[in-house]
Design a protein around this motif. Sequence first.
Motif, PDB file in Angstrom:
ATOM      1  N   GLU A 162      22.857  32.645  39.967  1.00 47.87           N
ATOM      2  CA  GLU A 162      22.893  34.037  39.522  1.00 47.87           C
ATOM      3  C   GLU A 162      22.071  34.940  40.439  1.00 47.87           C
ATOM      4  OE1 GLU A 162      21.843  33.452  35.402  1.00 47.87           O
ATOM      5  OE2 GLU A 162      23.940  33.728  34.856  1.00 47.87           O
ATOM      6  N   ARG A 163      20.941  34.442  40.936  1.00 44.64           N
ATOM      7  CA  ARG A 163      20.166  35.241  41.900  1.00 44.64           C
ATOM      8  C   ARG A 163      20.991  35.491  43.154  1.00 44.64           C
ATOM      9  NH1 ARG A 163      15.867  31.990  40.285  1.00 44.64           N
ATOM     10  NH2 ARG A 163      16.214  30.604  42.038  1.00 44.64           N
TER      11      ARG A 163
ATOM     12  N   PRO B 255      38.786  40.633  30.087  1.00 46.82           N
ATOM     13  CA  PRO B 255      38.696  40.045  31.429  1.00 46.82           C
ATOM     14  C   PRO B 255      37.284  39.937  32.009  1.00 46.82           C
ATOM     15  CG  PRO B 255      39.412  42.318  31.589  1.00 46.82           C
ATOM     16  CD  PRO B 255      39.347  41.981  30.114  1.00 46.82           C
ATOM     17  N   GLU B 256      36.286  40.564  31.393  1.00 45.10           N
ATOM     18  CA  GLU B 256      34.950  40.610  31.993  1.00 45.10           C
ATOM     19  C   GLU B 256      34.339  39.224  32.180  1.00 45.10           C
ATOM     20  OE1 GLU B 256      35.663  42.429  29.192  1.00 45.10           O
ATOM     21  OE2 GLU B 256      35.975  44.371  30.161  1.00 45.10           O
ATOM     22  N   TRP B 257      34.366  38.412  31.132  1.00 46.09           N
ATOM     23  CA  TRP B 257      33.755  37.084  31.215  1.00 46.09           C
ATOM     24  C   TRP B 257      34.458  36.233  32.276  1.00 46.09           C
ATOM     25  CZ3 TRP B 257      29.429  34.812  29.466  1.00 46.09           C
ATOM     26  CH2 TRP B 257      29.345  33.425  29.561  1.00 46.09           C
ATOM     27  N   THR B 258      35.771  36.215  32.227  1.00 43.95           N
ATOM     28  CA  THR B 258      36.537  35.421  33.188  1.00 43.95           C
ATOM     29  C   THR B 258      36.244  35.856  34.609  1.00 43.95           C
ATOM     30  OG1 THR B 258      38.278  35.112  31.532  1.00 43.95           O
ATOM     31  CG2 THR B 258      38.867  34.682  33.830  1.00 43.95           C
TER      32      THR B 258
ATOM     33  N   GLU C  38      27.030  44.832  35.488  1.00 43.72           N
ATOM     34  CA  GLU C  38      27.184  43.447  35.074  1.00 43.72           C
ATOM     35  C   GLU C  38      25.998  42.996  34.245  1.00 43.72           C
ATOM     36  OE1 GLU C  38      29.953  41.367  38.464  1.00 43.72           O
ATOM     37  OE2 GLU C  38      27.782  41.386  38.744  1.00 43.72           O
ATOM     38  N   ARG C  39      24.821  43.484  34.576  1.00 42.63           N
ATOM     39  CA  ARG C  39      23.631  43.121  33.796  1.00 42.63           C
ATOM     40  C   ARG C  39      23.752  43.623  32.367  1.00 42.63           C
ATOM     41  NH1 ARG C  39      19.360  44.483  38.490  1.00 42.63           N
ATOM     42  NH2 ARG C  39      19.712  42.606  39.700  1.00 42.63           N
ATOM     43  N   ALA C  40      24.263  44.836  32.200  1.00 45.06           N
ATOM     44  CA  ALA C  40      24.444  45.373  30.851  1.00 45.06           C
ATOM     45  C   ALA C  40      25.455  44.524  30.080  1.00 45.06           C
ATOM     46  CB  ALA C  40      24.898  46.823  30.919  1.00 45.06           C
ATOM     47  N   SER C  41      26.538  44.155  30.739  1.00 46.51           N
ATOM     48  CA  SER C  41      27.538  43.296  30.096  1.00 46.51           C
ATOM     49  C   SER C  41      26.941  41.940  29.766  1.00 46.51           C
ATOM     50  CB  SER C  41      28.754  43.107  31.011  1.00 46.51           C
ATOM     51  OG  SER C  41      29.412  44.311  31.210  1.00 46.51           O
ATOM     52  N   GLU C  42      26.144  41.409  30.681  1.00 45.48           N
ATOM     53  CA  GLU C  42      25.535  40.105  30.457  1.00 45.48           C
ATOM     54  C   GLU C  42      24.572  40.144  29.276  1.00 45.48           C
ATOM     55  OE1 GLU C  42      24.124  38.117  33.927  1.00 45.48           O
ATOM     56  OE2 GLU C  42      22.756  36.898  32.750  1.00 45.48           O
ATOM     57  N   ARG C  43      23.811  41.224  29.150  1.00 48.57           N
ATOM     58  CA  ARG C  43      22.892  41.330  28.009  1.00 48.57           C
ATOM     59  C   ARG C  43      23.666  41.272  26.702  1.00 48.57           C
ATOM     60  NH1 ARG C  43      19.959  44.760  31.392  1.00 48.57           N
ATOM     61  NH2 ARG C  43      20.999  46.604  30.637  1.00 48.57           N
ATOM     62  N   ALA C  44      24.806  41.954  26.657  1.00 48.82           N
ATOM     63  CA  ALA C  44      25.624  41.929  25.445  1.00 48.82           C
ATOM     64  C   ALA C  44      26.151  40.525  25.184  1.00 48.82           C
ATOM     65  CB  ALA C  44      26.780  42.917  25.573  1.00 48.82           C
ATOM     66  N   ILE C  45      26.536  39.834  26.243  1.00 42.36           N
ATOM     67  CA  ILE C  45      27.027  38.462  26.107  1.00 42.36           C
ATOM     68  C   ILE C  45      25.904  37.545  25.652  1.00 42.36           C
ATOM     69  CG2 ILE C  45      27.866  36.474  27.427  1.00 42.36           C
ATOM     70  CD1 ILE C  45      29.499  38.534  29.101  1.00 42.36           C
TER      71      ILE C  45
ATOM     72  N   LYS D  62      26.242  28.416  31.019  1.00 43.77           N
ATOM     73  CA  LYS D  62      25.727  29.675  30.467  1.00 43.77           C
ATOM     74  C   LYS D  62      25.529  29.576  28.958  1.00 43.77           C
ATOM     75  CE  LYS D  62      25.407  33.384  31.905  1.00 43.77           C
ATOM     76  NZ  LYS D  62      24.137  34.067  32.159  1.00 43.77           N
ATOM     77  N   ILE D  63      26.500  29.011  28.274  1.00 46.25           N
ATOM     78  CA  ILE D  63      26.408  28.903  26.821  1.00 46.25           C
ATOM     79  C   ILE D  63      25.237  28.002  26.431  1.00 46.25           C
ATOM     80  CG2 ILE D  63      27.564  28.032  24.742  1.00 46.25           C
ATOM     81  CD1 ILE D  63      30.231  28.942  26.181  1.00 46.25           C
TER      82      ILE D  63
END
Length: 107
Positions: free
Chosen positions: A81-82, A36-39, A90-97, A9-10
């Motif tokens: 991911e699909r 804990p979200e990422w983990t 989760e999409r909102a969290s992922e956008r922030a990440i 991902k990184i």
Amino acid sequence: MSFQLSILKILAGQPEGRARLAVLRNYLTVFYTSGPEWTARMKRLAERAPGLNIFGQKLVERDSGHWIITEGGRAFLASLERAAGTITQERASERAIEETIEKPLAS
């Protein structure tokens, strides 16, 4: 396995899909100590990728002090991911990440 997915991902969020090990470590430290979200997300993805080996499967290469995601690595990550069918929250969290990944950290 979730650690290896974090690396994918990184790298996928880095310019040209490449980063020095020090940069990877910085991001990993931030993500795994931010809550804990990422983990939890990486563990859910890892359930869909048993036996993952990012180097053995040629998803990531090492070159001149950099780790580089391959096209196969990008395709694997996208299909994973699909398949996960992430929900809206989760999409909102992922956008922030993703925004965090795109910002350069000091190495």
